[in-house]
Design a protein around this motif. Sequence first.
Motif, short mmCIF file in Angstrom:
data_model
loop_
_atom_site.label_atom_id
_atom_site.label_comp_id
_atom_site.label_asym_id
_atom_site.label_seq_id
_atom_site.Cartn_x
_atom_site.Cartn_y
_atom_site.Cartn_z
N GLY A 149 0.79 -1.22 0.00
CA GLY A 149 0.00 0.00 0.00
C GLY A 149 0.82 1.27 0.00
N VAL A 150 2.16 1.12 0.06
CA VAL A 150 3.05 2.28 0.10
C VAL A 150 3.67 2.58 -1.26
N LEU A 151 4.20 1.54 -1.92
CA LEU A 151 5.09 1.79 -3.06
C LEU A 151 4.45 2.60 -4.18
N ALA A 152 3.24 2.24 -4.57
CA ALA A 152 2.61 2.95 -5.68
C ALA A 152 2.23 4.38 -5.32
N ARG A 153 2.21 4.71 -4.02
CA ARG A 153 1.99 6.09 -3.59
C ARG A 153 3.28 6.89 -3.58
N GLU A 154 4.42 6.20 -3.55
CA GLU A 154 5.70 6.88 -3.38
C GLU A 154 6.54 6.97 -4.65
N ILE A 155 6.28 6.12 -5.65
CA ILE A 155 7.08 6.13 -6.86
C ILE A 155 6.18 5.72 -8.02
N PRO A 156 6.36 6.30 -9.21
CA PRO A 156 5.51 5.90 -10.34
C PRO A 156 5.58 4.40 -10.59
N ALA A 157 4.43 3.76 -10.68
CA ALA A 157 4.38 2.31 -10.81
C ALA A 157 4.89 1.81 -12.16
N ASN A 158 5.00 2.71 -13.13
CA ASN A 158 5.52 2.31 -14.44
C ASN A 158 7.04 2.48 -14.55
N SER A 159 7.69 2.71 -13.41
CA SER A 159 9.15 2.84 -13.39
C SER A 159 9.80 1.49 -13.70
N PRO A 160 11.06 1.51 -14.16
CA PRO A 160 11.77 0.24 -14.40
C PRO A 160 11.79 -0.62 -13.14
N ILE A 161 11.77 -1.94 -13.31
CA ILE A 161 11.60 -2.86 -12.20
C ILE A 161 12.69 -2.72 -11.15
N ASP A 162 13.95 -2.44 -11.56
CA ASP A 162 14.99 -2.33 -10.55
C ASP A 162 14.90 -1.03 -9.74
N ALA A 163 14.31 0.01 -10.32
CA ALA A 163 14.01 1.21 -9.52
C ALA A 163 12.93 0.88 -8.49
N LEU A 164 11.92 0.10 -8.89
CA LEU A 164 10.87 -0.31 -7.95
C LEU A 164 11.43 -1.23 -6.87
N ARG A 165 12.33 -2.12 -7.24
CA ARG A 165 12.95 -2.99 -6.24
C ARG A 165 13.76 -2.17 -5.24
N ALA A 166 14.53 -1.21 -5.75
CA ALA A 166 15.29 -0.34 -4.84
C ALA A 166 14.35 0.39 -3.90
N GLN A 167 13.25 0.93 -4.43
CA GLN A 167 12.28 1.63 -3.59
C GLN A 167 11.69 0.69 -2.54
N ALA A 168 11.42 -0.55 -2.91
CA ALA A 168 10.86 -1.51 -1.96
C ALA A 168 11.80 -1.75 -0.79
N VAL A 169 13.09 -1.94 -1.08
CA VAL A 169 14.06 -2.21 -0.01
C VAL A 169 14.26 -0.96 0.85
N VAL A 170 14.31 0.19 0.22
CA VAL A 170 14.48 1.45 0.96
C VAL A 170 13.26 1.70 1.84
N ALA A 171 12.06 1.51 1.31
CA ALA A 171 10.83 1.74 2.09
C ALA A 171 10.71 0.75 3.24
N ARG A 172 11.12 -0.49 3.00
CA ARG A 172 11.07 -1.51 4.06
C ARG A 172 12.02 -1.16 5.20
N SER A 173 13.23 -0.74 4.86
CA SER A 173 14.21 -0.36 5.88
C SER A 173 13.76 0.89 6.62
N PHE A 174 13.18 1.84 5.89
CA PHE A 174 12.69 3.07 6.53
C PHE A 174 11.57 2.75 7.51
N ALA A 175 10.66 1.86 7.12
CA ALA A 175 9.58 1.46 8.02
C ALA A 175 10.13 0.80 9.28
N TYR A 176 11.13 -0.07 9.09
CA TYR A 176 11.74 -0.78 10.23
C TYR A 176 12.30 0.20 11.25
N THR A 177 13.03 1.21 10.76
CA THR A 177 13.68 2.15 11.67
C THR A 177 12.74 3.25 12.16
#
Length: 454
Positions: A149-177
């Motif tokens: 429910g976060v990623l598509a609000r934070e980065i364009p969903a039509n971005s290249p897959i590795d940009a989306l993967r980077a955003q996923a890992v960054v958002a997950r770590s940010f949520a953790y901390t």
Amino acid sequence: MKKTLCILLILSIFVGLYPYRTYAEFDYIDYIDVKIESNKKYGEKVNLYSEDGFNIYDRNDKAYELLNIDDREIYLLGDGFGKVEIYDSYGDLITTMPADKSIIIGSGDIDNSIIKVDENRYRDYITFLDNGSNLLVINHIHIENYLFGVLAREIPANSPIDALRAQAVVARSFAYTSVNKHIDEGFNLCGSTHCQVYGGYEWEHPNTNQAILDTYGDYISYDGQIANTPYHSNSGGYTESSENVWGGKLPYLVSVEDEYSLNSPNSSWSVNLTPRELADKLSANGIDVGDVTDLQILETSKSDRVEMVRIVGSKGEELISGSELRTILGVSSIKSTLFSVNKEGSSDTKKAYIIGANGQAKEVNLSGMYIIDANNRTTVNRNTSNRARGEDSFTNLEGTISVKPTSFTFEGKGYGHGVGMSQYGAIEMAKLGYNYIEIIEHYYNGVDVINLGK
């Protein structure tokens, strides 16, 4: 009853995508509490809908339901005494539950629980907290489902897959901390930009969901700890050190050159404001300098972001930070603190001539100079009388010095605080063939990507 949302894992990283390194003890977060909706007044309905009915659980034991409700539609009311009343669609009371988050509501489909709360749908469970003033509606959700429910609000969903993967890992770590951001209020995260923008099930997208699944359990680590990983839209060419924005130096959040963010949305921008518009916005935020006659950039950071400005007006002057000025003028207007100011209608050659005893004239630049009177110093401006004193009298000089600008133009680069990953920079890196780990390592200095969930 409260439950610690973490379990202890001891993980070793083997040969493969990740470096040789054994990580000591990490607390793996599974479920978090995210405040959704607006606060509800006591007696104000919270409408729930589920195609499969509802199950009620003790949050400490999700394996066994305490109560099954066959109705597809129910509504709840806070009673103002720490309880929530549950009614069926006919208005008949079904049961009551404590409003302390100890009891959670899931859908009847235990494998894919999706509940509609008023107009929006959410995964996993819904629970409630009476904070003494209102009833808070909270989504008790697994951290991986939260990311959907976060990623598509934070980065364009039509971005290249590795940009989306980077955003996923960054958002997950940010949520953790960030899980303790609202702990004093009884929940972990909010759904706004203060934490991360969270839209629930309605905002999910197949592309961003796939990126989350591809990186399931991946976190960013520095020196054996999960890293705090802020991010922003566009760096404008240089990211910023966390020390210059929030204070407290973090060795993995330092300024890096970021050519990947150039020539992309918001890599450059311009905003024009009149002195009156500036004065009104300042006054609305408790800064009354009168008519604004000058705005001077006094200090910039290594990445050229504005750290301190002087605002000069007819009533005096004020020193404020670049971040405070951006907030006052509007963060969607002044998109970053990486800006310069052009003053139209002002003169940078404010000169006068002093006649010495020998009769020779000496040129003096009046920029930044003041006339001192009995009360205070006054900036030299168009309203200042221009007079020369002879042996016997004062003589008025013809004309006035015009130094008051008619407009201020902010010319800037980038969008956001500038710390950590630039999202549009990540998109460009992915287009150039960089994978998500390489993108992360570019923006966060000296980090590792580890896995806590596979």
